[in-house]
Design a protein around this motif. Structure first.
Motif, short mmCIF file in Angstrom:
data_model
loop_
_atom_site.label_atom_id
_atom_site.label_comp_id
_atom_site.label_asym_id
_atom_site.label_seq_id
_atom_site.Cartn_x
_atom_site.Cartn_y
_atom_site.Cartn_z
N ALA A 148 45.04 13.19 -15.67
CA ALA A 148 44.09 11.96 -16.27
C ALA A 148 42.48 12.48 -16.92
O ALA A 148 42.38 12.54 -17.72
CB ALA A 148 44.05 10.21 -15.91
N ALA A 149 41.84 12.99 -16.00
CA ALA A 149 40.28 13.83 -16.08
C ALA A 149 41.00 14.61 -17.52
O ALA A 149 40.00 14.91 -18.04
CB ALA A 149 39.92 14.41 -15.69
N THR A 150 41.86 15.30 -17.54
CA THR A 150 42.22 17.05 -18.60
C THR A 150 42.18 16.01 -19.30
O THR A 150 42.01 17.03 -20.77
CB THR A 150 43.52 17.58 -18.55
OG1 THR A 150 42.70 18.29 -16.93
CG2 THR A 150 43.91 18.47 -18.78
N TRP A 151 43.40 15.10 -19.70
CA TRP A 151 43.87 14.54 -21.14
C TRP A 151 42.64 13.67 -21.44
O TRP A 151 41.84 14.60 -22.75
CB TRP A 151 44.45 13.25 -20.81
CG TRP A 151 44.76 12.57 -21.84
CD1 TRP A 151 45.16 12.68 -23.29
CD2 TRP A 151 43.88 10.81 -21.95
NE1 TRP A 151 45.49 11.44 -24.12
CE2 TRP A 151 44.41 10.60 -22.90
CE3 TRP A 151 42.51 10.62 -20.96
CZ2 TRP A 151 43.29 9.70 -23.47
CZ3 TRP A 151 42.41 9.33 -21.16
CH2 TRP A 151 43.41 8.54 -22.65
N ALA A 152 41.39 13.11 -20.27
CA ALA A 152 40.07 12.69 -21.89
C ALA A 152 39.54 13.39 -21.68
O ALA A 152 39.00 13.91 -23.40
CB ALA A 152 39.51 11.73 -20.23
N ALA A 153 39.38 14.73 -21.31
CA ALA A 153 38.28 16.02 -21.46
C ALA A 153 38.75 16.40 -23.46
O ALA A 153 38.19 17.06 -24.06
CB ALA A 153 38.53 17.21 -20.33
N PHE A 154 40.15 16.91 -23.15
CA PHE A 154 41.05 17.35 -24.29
C PHE A 154 40.87 15.84 -25.65
O PHE A 154 40.31 16.95 -26.39
CB PHE A 154 42.45 17.72 -24.50
CG PHE A 154 42.27 19.06 -23.46
CD1 PHE A 154 41.52 20.40 -23.92
CD2 PHE A 154 43.58 19.15 -22.67
CE1 PHE A 154 41.88 21.28 -22.84
CE2 PHE A 154 42.89 20.46 -21.54
CZ PHE A 154 42.74 21.63 -22.09
N PHE A 155 41.38 15.01 -25.42
CA PHE A 155 40.86 13.63 -25.96
C PHE A 155 39.34 13.73 -26.43
O PHE A 155 39.19 13.52 -28.11
CB PHE A 155 40.94 12.45 -25.33
CG PHE A 155 41.39 11.13 -26.58
CD1 PHE A 155 42.24 11.17 -27.28
CD2 PHE A 155 40.37 10.72 -27.17
CE1 PHE A 155 42.77 10.48 -28.54
CE2 PHE A 155 40.73 9.80 -27.81
CZ PHE A 155 41.69 9.60 -28.71
N PHE A 156 38.28 13.87 -25.61
CA PHE A 156 37.08 13.80 -26.59
C PHE A 156 36.20 14.96 -27.27
O PHE A 156 35.60 14.62 -27.81
CB PHE A 156 36.28 13.19 -25.25
CG PHE A 156 36.07 11.91 -24.37
CD1 PHE A 156 35.98 10.83 -25.74
CD2 PHE A 156 36.57 11.81 -23.40
CE1 PHE A 156 35.81 9.47 -25.31
CE2 PHE A 156 37.16 10.18 -23.14
CZ PHE A 156 36.16 9.08 -23.95
N LEU A 157 36.88 16.09 -27.14
CA LEU A 157 36.26 17.23 -27.56
C LEU A 157 37.32 17.14 -28.65
O LEU A 157 36.01 17.85 -29.69
CB LEU A 157 37.73 18.77 -26.71
CG LEU A 157 36.97 19.86 -27.29
CD1 LEU A 157 35.94 20.62 -27.63
CD2 LEU A 157 38.38 20.59 -26.61
N GLN A 158 38.77 16.53 -29.25
CA GLN A 158 38.86 16.42 -30.53
C GLN A 158 37.99 15.37 -31.43
O GLN A 158 38.30 16.16 -31.96
CB GLN A 158 40.09 16.20 -30.57
CG GLN A 158 41.21 16.75 -29.83
CD GLN A 158 41.51 18.40 -29.50
OE1 GLN A 158 41.28 18.37 -31.04
NE2 GLN A 158 40.76 18.92 -28.40
N PHE A 159 37.95 14.88 -31.45
CA PHE A 159 37.36 13.37 -31.48
C PHE A 159 35.75 13.09 -31.51
O PHE A 159 35.70 12.43 -30.61
CB PHE A 159 38.24 11.98 -31.55
CG PHE A 159 39.56 13.11 -32.12
CD1 PHE A 159 39.41 12.88 -33.26
CD2 PHE A 159 40.53 12.49 -31.11
CE1 PHE A 159 41.03 13.35 -34.00
CE2 PHE A 159 41.64 12.73 -31.15
CZ PHE A 159 42.38 13.30 -32.29
N VAL A 160 34.98 14.42 -32.05
CA VAL A 160 33.65 14.34 -31.29
C VAL A 160 32.59 12.86 -32.08
O VAL A 160 33.19 13.18 -33.35
CB VAL A 160 32.82 14.86 -30.76
CG1 VAL A 160 31.84 15.12 -30.40
CG2 VAL A 160 33.51 16.27 -29.87
N GLY A 161 32.76 11.94 -31.79
CA GLY A 161 31.11 11.36 -32.58
C GLY A 161 31.71 10.17 -32.96
O GLY A 161 33.26 9.28 -31.93
N PRO A 162 31.46 9.75 -34.65
CA PRO A 162 32.20 8.94 -35.27
C PRO A 162 33.20 9.27 -35.33
O PRO A 162 34.05 7.73 -35.55
CB PRO A 162 30.88 8.78 -36.94
CG PRO A 162 30.85 10.68 -36.65
CD PRO A 162 30.37 10.35 -34.89
N GLY A 163 34.32 10.25 -34.95
CA GLY A 163 35.67 9.47 -35.13
C GLY A 163 36.21 8.99 -33.78
O GLY A 163 36.57 8.56 -34.67
#
Length: 498
Positions: free
Chosen positions: A253-268
Motif C-alpha cells: 500500500a505504501a508503494t502504491w501511494a508513493a508511485f501515485f503521488f509521484l505521478q500526480f504532484v500538486g494540482p493534478g
C-alpha cells in the motif's frame, strides 16, 4: 455529462499532441538503453519477435516500420516509436474527455497531466511497449463513451479492438471487468439479435488474436501458446502472479501511494480528488462509462498489488489513464466554483501549473538526492549512470550510459573471452555486438541471480579469460565462484584465481 456535438475545439487534441510529441522528441533517449529497452531495440533491429509473452505483436510491427525511417541510429528510431505512440495516447485521452462531455480546457488538462506524469513520461522517451498499448487503450475508452442508444457501432468497434489490444499487451485483461460492467448496465440498449452480433465480433477478434499468438509462440496446442503468452517473458513468471500476502500489504500500500503521488504532484492530485468526489456525489443514470473507469482503476490496482516483479510500478499505468479523465472532470468542477479558472488567464495559469509542478518536482528530487549522495530508493549503480537521475528524472536526452558501457566493455575484451552478465547490462552488450559489430569474438552469457556461476563457467569455459559485467551480489552468486576473485578490468571484472 454529455458530449458537445458542436465541439469547436476539435483540433485542440491534435495541437496538444503535436506539442507533446515535440516535448518527447526533445527529451528522447539518444541511443541504446539498459535492460528491456535494449532488448526491444535489438528485437526491432534483427527483426526477431520473441516466441513468448515478451513478444508483443502490434508493437513489433510498428517498430519494424519505424526501423525504415532514415533517421539517426536504429536504436533512436525505436525510441521514437514510444514518443509517437505516447502523443497519440494524449490525443486519445483528450478526445475521450470531450466525448465524456468535459470542456475543452478540462480535456486539455487531462492530456497535459498524463503527458508529464512520471511513469508515462519515462516510457514515452525510451524503447518500450507500453505507449503503443496505451494508444490503443485510449481509443477503447473513447469508444466506451461514444456508444449511444440506437448506435451500436462504437460498441462493435470496441469489441473488435480487443484482439489488437491483446496483441499489444497482456494488461488488456484488466479492461474486461469494466467492459463487462458497461455491457450489463446498458443491456437494454441491445436487442437479442444485436447481442448475437456482439458475441460474434468478440469471437472473431479474440479468435484471430489467439491464432496470431499460436503462430508466434508455436506451442504444441493453442492453449499452451496462450498460457506461454500470459506467463513467460524469457522465464516463467507464474509464481509472481496473484501473489497476495497480508504480511506485505502495508508495504504494498505504501508503494502504491508513493508511485501515485509521484505521478500526480500538486494540482493534478487535487483535480483527481475533485473529479472522483463529484462522481461519487453526483453519479446518476447515464454515467455508466465513468463507473466503468472506476472499475478499470480498481482492477488495475488489484492486479498490480498481486504481481510481484521488479517493475511492478509499470502495471499501474492503465489506471492512470482513468485517473487523468477524473482530473479533467475535476477541472470542470473547479471552474464552476472558482472564478479565476473561469477567466482565460486563470485557465492558462492553472494549465501551466499542472505541467510545471511535476517537472520541477522530478528535477528537484533528482538533483537533491544526487547532490547529497543519497540513494534512498536503492536504485542500482551502473557505469556512467547516476541512479537517482536515471529513475527520478524521466528525460533521457543525454543518457548514453548503456552505449558507453557496452562499447567500452566489448572494445577492451580480448577475442574468445567470456563475458557473463545479468539481464540489465547483457541486453545493451548484445545490441552493440549485433548492431555495431563490436566485440565480435567475445562470447556473451546471460545469467539469473540464482544461477551457480561456478557450474556455468565449468560448462562453457574453453580456457580463455572470463569476465563478469558487474560484482553486485544481488545479481551474481559470487559465493559460487569458490576461491576465485574479481579484479577490475575497465568497466567489467576479470575472474582470477580459478
Amino acid at each position: 455529462m454529455h458530449p458537445d456535438k458542436s465541439d469547436p475545439g476539435r483540433l485542440d487534441g491534435w495541437l496538444l499532441a503535436g506539442l507533446v510529441l515535440t516535448f518527447y522528441v526533445i527529451t528522447l533517449a539518444p541511443t541504446v538503453l539498459w535492460g528491456d529497452g535494449a532488448h526491444f531495440q535489438r528485437s526491432a533491429h534483427q527483426g526477431v519477435l520473441d516466441a513468448d509473452g515478451g513478444g508483443r505483436f502490434v508493437w513489433f510491427q510498428a517498430a519494424r516500420l519505424f526501423m525504415r525511417l532514415p533517421l539517426e541510429d536504429p536504436a533512436w528510431r525505436v525510441n521514437l516509436l514510444s514518443a509517437v505512440a505516447a502523443a497519440l495516447t494524449v490525443l486519445g485521452i483528450v478526445a475521450t474527455a470531450r466525448q465524456a462531455g468535459l470542456s475543452r480546457a478540462a480535456a486539455a488538462a487531462a492530456g497535459a497531466i498524463l503527458a508529464v506524469s512520471h511513469t508515462f513520461w519515462v516510457h514515452a522517451v525510451r524503447a518500450e511497449i507500453y505507449t503503443v498499448f496505451t494508444a490503443l487503450m485510449s481509443l477503447e475508452l473513447w469508444l466506451w463513451f461514444r456508444w449511444r442508444p440506437g448506435d451500436r457501432r462504437p460498441l462493435a468497434a470496441a469489441i473488435l479492438l480487443l484482439g489488437p489490444l491483446v496483441l499489444a499487451h497482456q494488461m488488456t485483461v484488466l479492461l474486461l471487468p469494466a467492459l463487462a460492467y458497461l455491457l450489463w448496465r446498458r443491456r437494454a440498449w441491445l436487442a437479442p439479435r444485436q447481442w448475437a452480433g456482439i458475441a460474434a465480433a468478440l469471437l472473431v477478434s479474440v479468435g484471430l488474436a489467439a491464432l496470431v499468438l499460436h503462430r508466434q509462440i508455436g506451442a504444441s496446442t493453442l492453449a499452451g501458446s496462450l498460457v506461454s503468452y500470459f506467463t513467460r517473458f524469457g522465464r516463467d513468471f507464474t509464481p509472481a502472479l496473484f501473489d497476495f500476502s497480508p504480511a506485505t500489504f502495508p508495504r504494498d500500500a505504501a508503494t502504491w501511494a508513493a508511485f501515485f503521488f509521484l505521478q500526480f504532484v500538486g494540482p493534478g492530485l487535487v483535480l483527481i480528488g475533485l473529479g472522483a468526489g463529484h462522481w461519487l456525489r453526483k453519479g446518476h443514470a447515464g454515467e455508466e462509462a465513468w463507473a466503468a473507469l472506476t472499475i478499470l482503476y480498481l482492477s488495475d490496482l488489484l492486479f498490480a498489488f498481486s504481481y510481484r516483479v521488479n517493475d511492478q510500478y509499470v502495471f499501474y499505468l492503465p489506471g492512470y489513464l482513468a485517473c487523468v479523465l477524473f482530473a479533467g472532470r475535476g477541472w470542470d468542477v473547479l471552474a464552476k466554483s472558482w472564478r479565476p479558472v473561469q477567466q482565460r488567464f486563470g485557465r492558462l495559469a492553472l494549465l501551466a501549473l499542472l505541467v510545471v509542478t511535476p517537472i520541477s518536482a522530478y528535477a528537484t528530487a533528482s538533483w537533491l538526492f544526487t547532490t547529497l549522495n543519497l540513494n534512498p530508493l536503492g536504485i542500482r549503480q551502473l557505469p556512467f549512470r547516476e541512479p537517482n537521475r536515471y529513475f527520478l528524472w524521466p528525460a533521457t536526452h543525454g543518457d548514453d550510459s548503456a552505449a558507453q558501457f557496452a562499447r567500452a566493455a566489448l572494445d577492451a575484451l580480448p577475442p574468445g573471452s567470456l563475458l557473463i552478465a545479468d539481464y540489465t547490462p547483457f541486453e545493451p552488450l548484445m545490441y552493440v555486438q549485433s548492431a555495431e559489430g563490436r566485440g565480435a569474438g567475445v562470447r556473451l552469457i546471460q545469467v539469473q541471480p540464482e544461477d551457480d556461476l561456478g557450474t556455468l563457467i565449468d560448462e562453457v569455459e574453453s580456457g580463455d579469460a572470463v569476465f563478469l559485467a558487474d560484482n553486485n551480489p544481488r545479481y551474481y552468486r559470487l559465493e559460487s565462484l569458490g576461491g576465485a576473485v574479481l579484479e577490475p578490468f575497465g568497466v567489467v571484472y576479470r575472474l582470477a584465481g580459478r
